[in-house]
Enzyme design. Sequence first.
Site, PDB file in Angstrom:
ATOM      1  N   GLY A   1       0.815  -1.217   0.000  1.00 25.15           N
ATOM      2  CA  GLY A   1       0.000   0.000   0.000  1.00 25.15           C
ATOM      3  C   GLY A   1       0.843   1.258   0.000  1.00 25.15           C
ATOM      4  N   CYS A   2       1.894   1.260   0.793  1.00 23.52           N
ATOM      5  CA  CYS A   2       2.757   2.440   0.879  1.00 23.52           C
ATOM      6  C   CYS A   2       3.524   2.658  -0.420  1.00 23.52           C
ATOM      7  CB  CYS A   2       3.701   2.317   2.065  1.00 23.52           C
ATOM      8  SG  CYS A   2       2.806   2.282   3.645  1.00 23.52           S
ATOM      9  N   THR A   3       3.891   1.573  -1.089  1.00 23.77           N
ATOM     10  CA  THR A   3       4.550   1.692  -2.386  1.00 23.77           C
ATOM     11  C   THR A   3       3.587   2.269  -3.413  1.00 23.77           C
ATOM     12  OG1 THR A   3       6.062  -0.123  -1.893  1.00 23.77           O
ATOM     13  CG2 THR A   3       5.707   0.402  -4.226  1.00 23.77           C
TER      14      THR A   3
ATOM     15  N   ALA B   1       3.223   6.025  -2.616  1.00 27.05           N
ATOM     16  CA  ALA B   1       4.437   6.783  -2.926  1.00 27.05           C
ATOM     17  C   ALA B   1       4.619   6.930  -4.441  1.00 27.05           C
ATOM     18  CB  ALA B   1       5.656   6.104  -2.307  1.00 27.05           C
TER      19      ALA B   1
END
Length: 156
Positions: free
Chosen positions: A46-48, A51
Amino acid sequence: MRLEPGDTAPDFTLTTATGDQLALSDLLKQGKKVILYAYPAAMTPGCTTQACDFRDNLASLTAHGYNVVGISPDSPDKLTKFVDRDALTFPLVSDPDKAVLSAYGAFGEKMNYGKKMMGVIRSTFVIDPDGKIEKAFYNVKATGHVAKLRRDLAID
């Protein structure tokens, strides 16, 4: 405590993925708005996604007067790997003691897969050049958030 529009954004000076110090006050001196987004952990799916979404929209956000900064409790070394792996072109800052995340209301009790736990609450803050919170979004979704943010900011 959650921040609301009109609140003063807590200032910070944190270490970036490059090992440099980044201060919110220095960014605000540039006369641009700052999009500060809090994410739980570098290099997770999710963070990738989030970002890379900011990376892919960075030129447009910059053209509209915004600087983007990501903040997480990850170490600068882990942030460096994240930047290198995903060719991220905006600063990521390390908040290992979660003091800044807490000051923004982006660390605390949250639900994760149906269980209450303490952790980073995925959040985004738009800070005006005077250091005031213009918009504060909590519990945002990683996928589609940048598109929603662009609509909320009337960009394109």
